[in-house]
Design a protein around this motif. Structure first.
Motif, short mmCIF file in Angstrom:
data_model
loop_
_atom_site.label_atom_id
_atom_site.label_comp_id
_atom_site.label_asym_id
_atom_site.label_seq_id
_atom_site.Cartn_x
_atom_site.Cartn_y
_atom_site.Cartn_z
N ALA A 36 4.96 11.13 3.35
CA ALA A 36 4.17 10.62 2.23
C ALA A 36 3.06 11.59 1.82
CB ALA A 36 3.57 9.27 2.60
N ASP A 37 2.99 12.73 2.47
CA ASP A 37 1.93 13.73 2.22
C ASP A 37 0.54 13.15 2.42
OD1 ASP A 37 3.50 15.95 1.75
OD2 ASP A 37 3.63 15.61 -0.41
N LEU A 38 0.37 12.34 3.44
CA LEU A 38 -0.94 11.76 3.74
C LEU A 38 -1.57 12.35 5.00
CD1 LEU A 38 -0.28 8.04 2.83
CD2 LEU A 38 -1.84 9.61 1.69
N GLU A 39 -0.93 13.35 5.58
CA GLU A 39 -1.43 13.91 6.83
C GLU A 39 -2.84 14.50 6.67
OE1 GLU A 39 0.11 16.76 10.46
OE2 GLU A 39 1.08 16.92 8.51
N ASP A 57 16.00 6.94 8.15
CA ASP A 57 16.51 8.06 7.35
C ASP A 57 16.07 7.93 5.89
OD1 ASP A 57 17.74 9.26 9.54
OD2 ASP A 57 19.62 8.17 9.21
N PHE A 58 16.06 6.71 5.38
CA PHE A 58 15.60 6.47 4.02
C PHE A 58 14.14 6.90 3.88
CE2 PHE A 58 13.42 3.97 0.84
CZ PHE A 58 14.26 4.01 -0.26
N LEU A 59 13.31 6.50 4.86
CA LEU A 59 11.89 6.82 4.81
C LEU A 59 11.62 8.32 4.84
CD1 LEU A 59 10.41 4.18 7.28
CD2 LEU A 59 10.35 4.13 4.79
N LEU A 60 12.45 9.05 5.56
CA LEU A 60 12.22 10.48 5.72
C LEU A 60 12.89 11.32 4.64
CD1 LEU A 60 12.46 10.65 9.60
CD2 LEU A 60 10.45 10.29 8.16
N ASP A 61 13.67 10.70 3.78
CA ASP A 61 14.34 11.41 2.69
C ASP A 61 13.30 11.76 1.61
OD1 ASP A 61 15.78 12.18 0.43
OD2 ASP A 61 17.36 10.69 0.75
N PRO A 62 13.14 13.05 1.29
CA PRO A 62 12.13 13.47 0.30
C PRO A 62 12.29 12.84 -1.07
CG PRO A 62 13.05 15.38 1.44
CD PRO A 62 13.85 14.19 1.86
N GLU A 113 8.25 5.61 -2.66
CA GLU A 113 8.40 4.37 -1.89
C GLU A 113 7.72 4.48 -0.51
OE1 GLU A 113 10.90 5.98 -3.40
OE2 GLU A 113 12.14 4.56 -4.51
N VAL A 114 7.84 5.65 0.10
CA VAL A 114 7.24 5.85 1.43
C VAL A 114 5.71 5.84 1.31
CG1 VAL A 114 7.03 7.49 3.34
CG2 VAL A 114 9.25 7.08 2.29
N TYR A 115 5.19 6.46 0.27
CA TYR A 115 3.74 6.46 0.03
C TYR A 115 3.26 5.01 -0.15
CZ TYR A 115 -0.78 7.42 -2.13
OH TYR A 115 -2.12 7.44 -2.41
N SER A 116 4.00 4.24 -0.93
CA SER A 116 3.66 2.84 -1.15
C SER A 116 3.68 2.05 0.16
CB SER A 116 4.64 2.22 -2.16
OG SER A 116 4.39 0.87 -2.35
N LEU A 117 4.72 2.26 0.95
CA LEU A 117 4.83 1.56 2.23
C LEU A 117 3.66 1.91 3.14
CD1 LEU A 117 7.72 0.73 4.43
CD2 LEU A 117 6.05 2.26 5.40
N LEU A 118 3.36 3.18 3.27
CA LEU A 118 2.31 3.59 4.20
C LEU A 118 0.93 3.14 3.74
CD1 LEU A 118 1.76 5.01 6.82
CD2 LEU A 118 1.52 7.14 5.56
N THR A 119 0.63 3.28 2.47
CA THR A 119 -0.69 2.88 1.99
C THR A 119 -0.86 1.35 2.00
OG1 THR A 119 0.06 3.04 -0.31
CG2 THR A 119 -1.08 4.97 0.64
N HIS A 120 0.22 0.64 2.18
CA HIS A 120 0.19 -0.81 2.35
C HIS A 120 -0.33 -1.19 3.75
CE1 HIS A 120 1.42 -4.69 0.75
NE2 HIS A 120 2.11 -4.97 1.85
#
Length: 186
Positions: free
Chosen positions: A62-65, A91-96, A101-108
């Protein structure tokens, strides 16, 4: 009188045994706790945690590191590896191609500020047993007690129990949770 003296002697002999038993059980509790260095950032501690390697991979995806390494304070409700493996396709989460969607999931799972378990409990006391917190995504997390556990519920009805609380970081706090909040279909 003799019975009382015998009882007193028995109790006095049991006290050291109980103290030893307490000492023996303490390391087991300590192993369950989140072992993190409070001088390190959320990113650095998550990256070195064996229980949160999936979370770290999602943070990177998610580029949040960098944000979780330097900015803050943040409160991260951190799903364990087990929580990720049962909730979604890794695998879905790690797919660029799914970065949004991953950013949304993590910031949730992240709230601005340093919300210790004590602060969460105080907020629930002020709110008659309920506290509401806004994630950095803008969604609400509702905190309630279920027995002795703090349980969080998001706007979509997902729930997660805080299983380990108050892993202090130099830029916030991490609370381990037992499931993943899915803000949309993943």
């Amino acid at each position: 009188m003799s019975n009382k003296v015998s009882l007193l002697i028995a109790v006095l002999l049991l006290i050291p045994t109980l103290c030893i038993a307490q000492t023996v059980t303490t390391p087991a509790k300590k192993n369950k706790a989140l072992q993190m260095n409070p001088e390190y950032s959320i990113s650095k501690n998550t990256g070195s945690s064996k229980k949160h390697s999936t979370l770290m991979a999602v943070i990177k995806a998610a580029d949040l590191e960098e944000i979780l390494n330097f900015d803050g304070p943040f409160t991260v409700f951190a799903p364990s590896n087990i929580a990720f493996s049962t909730a979604t396709d890794i695998d879905f989460l790690l797919d660029p191609t799914h970065k949004k969607e991953v950013y949304s999931l993590l910031t949730h799972h992240i709230v601005a500020g340093n919300l210790t378990a004590s602060k969460i409990l105080k907020a629930m006391c002020r709110g008659n047993g309920i506290a509401s917190f806004t994630t950095i995504l803008g969604n609400k997390l509702i905190a309630k007690m279920n027995g002795i556990d703090i349980v969080l519920t998001d706007e979509f009805g997902n729930t997660a129990k805080i299983t380990n609380a108050d892993a202090n970081q130099c830029n916030g706090v991490i609370h381990e949770i037992d499931s993943v909040f899915l803000p949309n279909k993943i």
